[in-house]
Design an enzyme around this catalytic site. Structure first.
Site, mmCIF file in Angstrom:
data_model
loop_
_atom_site.group_PDB
_atom_site.id
_atom_site.type_symbol
_atom_site.label_atom_id
_atom_site.label_comp_id
_atom_site.label_asym_id
_atom_site.label_seq_id
_atom_site.Cartn_x
_atom_site.Cartn_y
_atom_site.Cartn_z
ATOM 1 N N GLU A 27 0.840 -1.208 0.000
ATOM 2 C CA GLU A 27 0.000 0.000 0.000
ATOM 3 C C GLU A 27 0.872 1.254 0.000
ATOM 4 O OE1 GLU A 27 -3.792 -0.116 2.645
ATOM 5 O OE2 GLU A 27 -2.505 -1.807 3.235
ATOM 6 N N PHE A 28 1.941 1.196 0.786
ATOM 7 C CA PHE A 28 2.845 2.341 0.850
ATOM 8 C C PHE A 28 3.418 2.628 -0.550
ATOM 9 C CE2 PHE A 28 6.844 4.532 1.432
ATOM 10 C CZ PHE A 28 6.567 5.458 2.434
ATOM 11 N N ASP A 29 3.892 1.573 -1.197
ATOM 12 C CA ASP A 29 4.486 1.742 -2.524
ATOM 13 C C ASP A 29 3.468 2.272 -3.534
ATOM 14 O OD1 ASP A 29 6.868 0.919 -1.572
ATOM 15 O OD2 ASP A 29 6.720 -1.149 -2.300
ATOM 16 N N SER A 74 34.335 17.004 19.489
ATOM 17 C CA SER A 74 34.295 15.587 19.859
ATOM 18 C C SER A 74 34.199 15.504 21.382
ATOM 19 C CB SER A 74 35.521 14.864 19.336
ATOM 20 O OG SER A 74 36.652 15.511 19.810
ATOM 21 N N GLU A 103 23.410 8.602 27.872
ATOM 22 C CA GLU A 103 22.953 8.084 26.576
ATOM 23 C C GLU A 103 23.882 6.996 26.086
ATOM 24 O OE1 GLU A 103 23.223 11.515 24.054
ATOM 25 O OE2 GLU A 103 21.842 12.686 25.295
ATOM 26 N N LYS A 105 26.406 5.548 23.358
ATOM 27 C CA LYS A 105 27.291 6.158 22.364
ATOM 28 C C LYS A 105 27.198 5.300 21.105
ATOM 29 C CE LYS A 105 31.834 8.215 21.882
ATOM 30 N NZ LYS A 105 32.198 7.710 20.570
ATOM 31 N N ASP A 107 27.846 3.908 17.474
ATOM 32 C CA ASP A 107 29.094 3.799 16.724
ATOM 33 C C ASP A 107 28.812 3.923 15.229
ATOM 34 O OD1 ASP A 107 31.733 3.563 16.368
ATOM 35 O OD2 ASP A 107 31.871 1.429 16.822
ATOM 36 N N ARG A 126 30.630 15.667 9.745
ATOM 37 C CA ARG A 126 31.450 16.381 10.721
ATOM 38 C C ARG A 126 32.678 17.010 10.067
ATOM 39 N NH1 ARG A 126 35.644 14.985 14.315
ATOM 40 N NH2 ARG A 126 35.630 16.402 16.075
ATOM 41 N N GLU A 163 23.812 10.677 14.938
ATOM 42 C CA GLU A 163 24.700 9.688 14.355
ATOM 43 C C GLU A 163 23.978 8.925 13.253
ATOM 44 O OE1 GLU A 163 27.522 9.992 15.962
ATOM 45 O OE2 GLU A 163 28.722 8.199 15.588
ATOM 46 N N TYR A 215 20.906 13.286 18.908
ATOM 47 C CA TYR A 215 21.201 13.435 20.333
ATOM 48 C C TYR A 215 21.614 14.835 20.768
ATOM 49 C CZ TYR A 215 25.661 12.135 18.161
ATOM 50 O OH TYR A 215 26.732 12.049 17.316
ATOM 51 N N LYS A 302 34.122 4.793 27.433
ATOM 52 C CA LYS A 302 34.240 3.810 26.346
ATOM 53 C C LYS A 302 34.213 2.388 26.901
ATOM 54 C CE LYS A 302 35.710 4.784 22.554
ATOM 55 N NZ LYS A 302 35.920 5.555 21.379
ATOM 56 N N CYS A 396 56.091 -23.641 1.769
ATOM 57 C CA CYS A 396 54.807 -23.160 1.245
ATOM 58 C C CYS A 396 53.801 -24.319 1.206
ATOM 59 C CB CYS A 396 55.006 -22.566 -0.148
ATOM 60 S SG CYS A 396 53.451 -22.055 -0.911
ATOM 61 N N CYS A 399 52.988 -24.820 -2.802
ATOM 62 C CA CYS A 399 53.914 -25.279 -3.835
ATOM 63 C C CYS A 399 55.156 -25.956 -3.240
ATOM 64 C CB CYS A 399 54.328 -24.115 -4.739
ATOM 65 S SG CYS A 399 55.415 -22.946 -3.923
ATOM 66 N N CYS A 414 56.464 -16.838 0.279
ATOM 67 C CA CYS A 414 56.815 -17.893 -0.658
ATOM 68 C C CYS A 414 57.456 -17.193 -1.852
ATOM 69 C CB CYS A 414 55.573 -18.654 -1.090
ATOM 70 S SG CYS A 414 55.919 -19.696 -2.530
ATOM 71 N N CYS A 420 53.638 -20.548 -8.143
ATOM 72 C CA CYS A 420 52.833 -20.924 -6.974
ATOM 73 C C CYS A 420 51.385 -20.520 -7.266
ATOM 74 C CB CYS A 420 53.395 -20.209 -5.749
ATOM 75 S SG CYS A 420 52.476 -20.531 -4.254
HETATM 76 S S1 IVH Z 1 27.298 14.262 21.876
HETATM 77 C C1 IVH Z 1 29.983 18.006 21.628
HETATM 78 N N1 IVH Z 1 26.075 11.978 22.099
HETATM 79 O O1 IVH Z 1 30.719 10.419 19.466
HETATM 80 C C2 IVH Z 1 29.872 16.568 21.425
HETATM 81 N N2 IVH Z 1 27.928 12.084 20.642
HETATM 82 O O2 IVH Z 1 33.611 11.804 20.113
HETATM 83 C C3 IVH Z 1 28.607 16.232 20.788
HETATM 84 N N3 IVH Z 1 28.391 9.994 19.445
HETATM 85 O O3 IVH Z 1 31.327 12.994 17.194
HETATM 86 C C4 IVH Z 1 28.438 14.797 20.673
HETATM 87 N N4 IVH Z 1 26.749 8.827 20.334
HETATM 88 O O4 IVH Z 1 29.709 11.197 16.503
HETATM 89 C C5 IVH Z 1 27.082 12.629 21.521
HETATM 90 N N5 IVH Z 1 24.844 10.029 22.393
HETATM 91 C C6 IVH Z 1 25.846 10.683 21.803
HETATM 92 C C7 IVH Z 1 26.703 10.061 20.873
HETATM 93 C C8 IVH Z 1 27.739 10.799 20.310
HETATM 94 C C9 IVH Z 1 27.764 8.806 19.481
HETATM 95 C C10 IVH Z 1 29.592 10.280 18.637
HETATM 96 C C11 IVH Z 1 29.522 11.564 17.850
HETATM 97 C C12 IVH Z 1 30.683 12.388 18.271
HETATM 98 C C13 IVH Z 1 31.570 11.387 18.933
HETATM 99 C C14 IVH Z 1 32.295 12.085 20.049
#
Ligand code: IVH
Length: 686
Positions: A27-29, A74, A103, A105, A107, A126, A163, A215, A302, A396, A399, A414, A420
């Site tokens: 339906e969406f499509d 960062s 929160e 983090k 990746d 970024r 992210e 975030y 971390k 090896c 060979c 080798c 080889c």
């Molecule tokens: S806050 C001023 N919240 O981690 C910093 N960052 O090294 C604003 N990341 O570049 C970032 N989850 O890409 C924030 N819940 C979260 C995050 C988050 C992942 C990443 C983000 C940032 C790096 C920080």
């Protein structure tokens, strides 16, 4: 059309944000198709943020570099409970009683979204924190990014950051596809997300299954008192905000959250690498301020890399196309960071000895930055008394030649490169792969079949394949034979730089090949360059230089190159992609830092206007474009040789003056030089 847009936006949210669709995909499509056909009929009525934009387009985009209104910083990292405790104590010392928002983090790769009057206006990566790439068209295809906001009360202009992630399910699907088509799989979801975001075709992005979680809100005078409040607001406008975010009021609460997620994250459908702790109150955030790199009001904790413990069943030794021998461990299959792991690398003999790894041992595996996980240790307490140390092979496995170890190299090799099998097959496979000569139809199995039948001994034989002999082979037939020969024919127009990469010269990867191609221009110039001349070229160190001269000094390779030349392959850089011929025949040195562009952008401009980048100042150089802080030694040498030195603006005027083919691709306004400078420049050069 407006009604359809609204309805599609609504159902999109139900699907991607609420995980609770109301209508079926079909339906969406159907609704989407209806809107698409109306947009085709009335293009001037189509909204730039229409839900149809999520499908992406196959137009390739050049990403413009854009300045962030607020720097993208960062986070400072902590790795232990003690470090975290010190951070919390410092915060409390500075601002007194405090509430934290805690929160996950995520990746992935950071993104900044700008909304104007409730519509997505721009999405920027970024980059270096001050400037990033405009990837709006790609981000529009991500289902969980709202193109238009719902509800009310959102500021007329604001940025929201978060992210872009690739969930494990999308990641596994993508890597399976890549492996099937002979492409290198991505090492982890983070690289896959970042790589996808930089895809030139948004249609490709649309199919990769990216997700986006937000975030942080950024804007001038936002009317919210706390971070928590702004997240709640953002959620009400249709953004995907993590459900796992919470408020903590003490170190104990934070530690409990960490302890929970250190384990619970293993069942999340996406990768996380830590926890982020933020001071909730904005006025407290402001009083804490920031360092040059990161805010003082937030910190990342971390996680230790995920580890799994499993049994080492056996070790295989693989021989690569360069002859390098790599031990690969076969493991009892085990779940690790979202995927099942059956094989792991041990890298080399020294490592096996250092860890005293024995067959039957329980070993720890971790995912590093590479595709195959690594064995990082042995659990000695679980060792069986009869576990046998194993001897590293001396010959090896393919060979039988005695292995050698070059000085300074950790790996065994080798030396029998001509006879080889995995080395021969490996070179052929490398030559035909997509990023090299891209010869469809010649997959790994076919190559092996042709080799076994004496039809392929080295890469130049590819251009002497015969239709009759091919179609007579078992499993091939006329159609595949035709397919192969057409692919071979097409590959004759593959660019010189890709051919250089395809040759498989040791240490010459895609980037180096590209650089060598533009720097030397022709195969002959490269083949005849001395090791010194090669090593002088920027980005080509001594090791690569020696490898290149050795390659071309080898008679067999010379013979192969001559046969490739006879077959009509591209032995020089093509000029058809030039933006103008303003710099044709000119040798240019780009030196120092520039205002509007990076050095690499400047170098790309030189090439795209027909010029050649030269690393060192010598009498061959036609002119130098000097940015800030060009080295004084270089300047002196240039002056001594009487070489013209141009500023960035003068250089831009020069290439823009000759826009005979197309316009130059940049958006930053360039200060236009006075007529006098322009004439002076042109006069002295041409
Ligand atoms: S806050 C001023 N919240 O981690 C910093 N960052 O090294 C604003 N990341 O570049 C970032 N989850 O890409 C924030 N819940 C979260 C995050 C988050 C992942 C990443 C983000 C940032 C790096 C920080």
């Amino acid at each position: 059309m407006r009604e359809l847009e609204q309805s599609l936006d609504y159902h999109n949210r139900r699907y991607y944000i609420d995980n609770n669709p109301e209508i079926s995909d079909i339906e969406f499509d159907r609704l989407l198709a209806e809107l698409q056909s109306l947009e085709a009929l009335y293009p001037d009525q189509a909204d730039k943020n229409s839900p149809t934009k999520r499908v992406g387009s196959d137009l390739t985009t050049e990403f413009q570099s854009v300045e962030h209104r607020f720097a993208m910083m960062s986070l400072a990292n902590t790795y232990s409970s003690e470090e975290l405790g010190e951070w919390i104590d410092r915060i409390i010392r500075e601002v007194g009683e405090v509430e934290f928002v805690v929160e996950l983090k995520f990746d992935g790769t950071a993104i900044s979204l700008t909304y104007e009057d409730g519509a997505l206006a721009r999405a920027v990566t970024r980059g270096d924190g001050r400037r990033g790439d405009d990837v709006t068209n790609n981000v529009r295809t991500i289902g969980s990014v709202p193109l238009k906001l719902q509800g009310e009360g959102y500021p007329s202009l604001f940025e929201i950051r978060g992210e872009i992630i690739m969930p494990y399910a999308s990641f596994d699907r993508l890597n399976t596809e890549r492996e099937a088509s002979g492409e290198t799989p991505f090492a982890n979801p983070r690289n896959a997300a970042a790589g996808t975001l930089k895809q030139q075709s948004s249609q490709v992005v649309a199919h990769r299954g990216l997700d986006c979680t937000l975030y942080q809100l950024a804007g001038d005078n936002l009317p919210y008192k706390t971070h928590w409040e702004s997240l709640e607001q953002a959620r009400s406008w249709g953004f995907k905000i993590s459900q796992h975010t919470t408020i903590c009021r003490s170190r104990e609460e934070i530690e409990a959250f960490i302890a929970h997620w250190d384990e619970a994250r293993k069942s999340l459908p996406y990768a996380t690498d830590g926890i982020v702790i933020k001071v909730n109150n904005y006025s407290q955030q402001r009083s804490l301020g920031s360092t040059a790199k990161s805010p003082r009001w937030a910190v990342a904790y971390k996680f230790q890399a995920e580890k799994a413990l499993t049994k080492l069943l056996s070790v295989d030794f693989q021989v690569g196309r360069t002859g390098a021998v790599t031990p690969v461990a076969n493991l009892d299959p085990v779940q690790l960071a979202g995927t099942v792991v059956k094989r792991a690398s041990i890298h080399n003999a020294d490592q096996i000895a250092a860890h005293d790894i024995r067959l039957g041992d329980m070993v720890y595996v971790e995912k590093g930055g590479e595709i195959i996980p690594k064995i990082t240790g042995v659990e000695l307490s679980l060792r069986q008394s009869d576990a046998q140390p194993f001897e590293y092979i001396t010959h090896c496995p393919e060979c039988g030649s005695e292995l050698i170890r070059y000085e300074g190299e950790a790996k065994h090799f080798c030396p029998n490169s001509d006879n080889c099998k995995p080395q021969i097959i490996g070179r052929l496979e490398h030559f035909v792969k997509r990023k090299a000569m891209d010869i469809e139809g010649l997959g790994g199995e076919t190559i092996e079949l042709l080799w076994e039948n004496g039809m392929l001994g080295d890469i130049s034989d590819i251009y002497h394949l015969d239709a009759l002999r091919l179609s007579a082979l078992p499993r091939l037939g006329e159609k595949s034979a035709k397919n192969i020969l057409e692919g071979v024919e097409r590959s004759k127009s593959v660019s010189f730089e890709r051919l250089l990469f395809a040759l498989g010269i040791r240490y010459v990867g895609e980037t180096t090949a590209k650089y060598l191609a533009t720097h030397f221009g022709t195969m002959d110039a490269l083949a005849n360059a001395t090791t010194e001349a090669l090593a002088e070229a920027e980005e080509v160190g001594q090791k690569i230089a020696v490898s290149i001269t050795e390659y071309f000094a080898n008679d067999k390779n010379r013979y192969i190159i001559e046969r490739l030349r006879e077959a009509g392959l591209q032995f020089k850089v093509e000029e058809k992609h030039l933006l103008s011929s303003a710099l044709t025949g000119k040798n240019v040195v780009i030196s120092g830092k520039f205002e509007g562009r990076s050095r690499d952008d400047m170098k790309a401009l030189v090439e795209r206007h027909g010029g050649k980048n030269i690393a060192a100042v010598s009498s061959n150089v036609d002119f130098i474009v000097a940015g800030e802080n060009m080295g004084p030694a270089k300047r002196q040498k240039a002056e001594k040789l009487g070489i013209t030195i141009l500023s960035e603006a003068e250089f831009m005027a020069l290439i823009e003056g000759d826009n005979s083919t197309e316009q130059t691709p940049h958006n930053a306004p360039t200060p236009s030089p006075t007529r006098q400078t322009e004439e002076a420049v042109q006069g002295s050069l041409f």
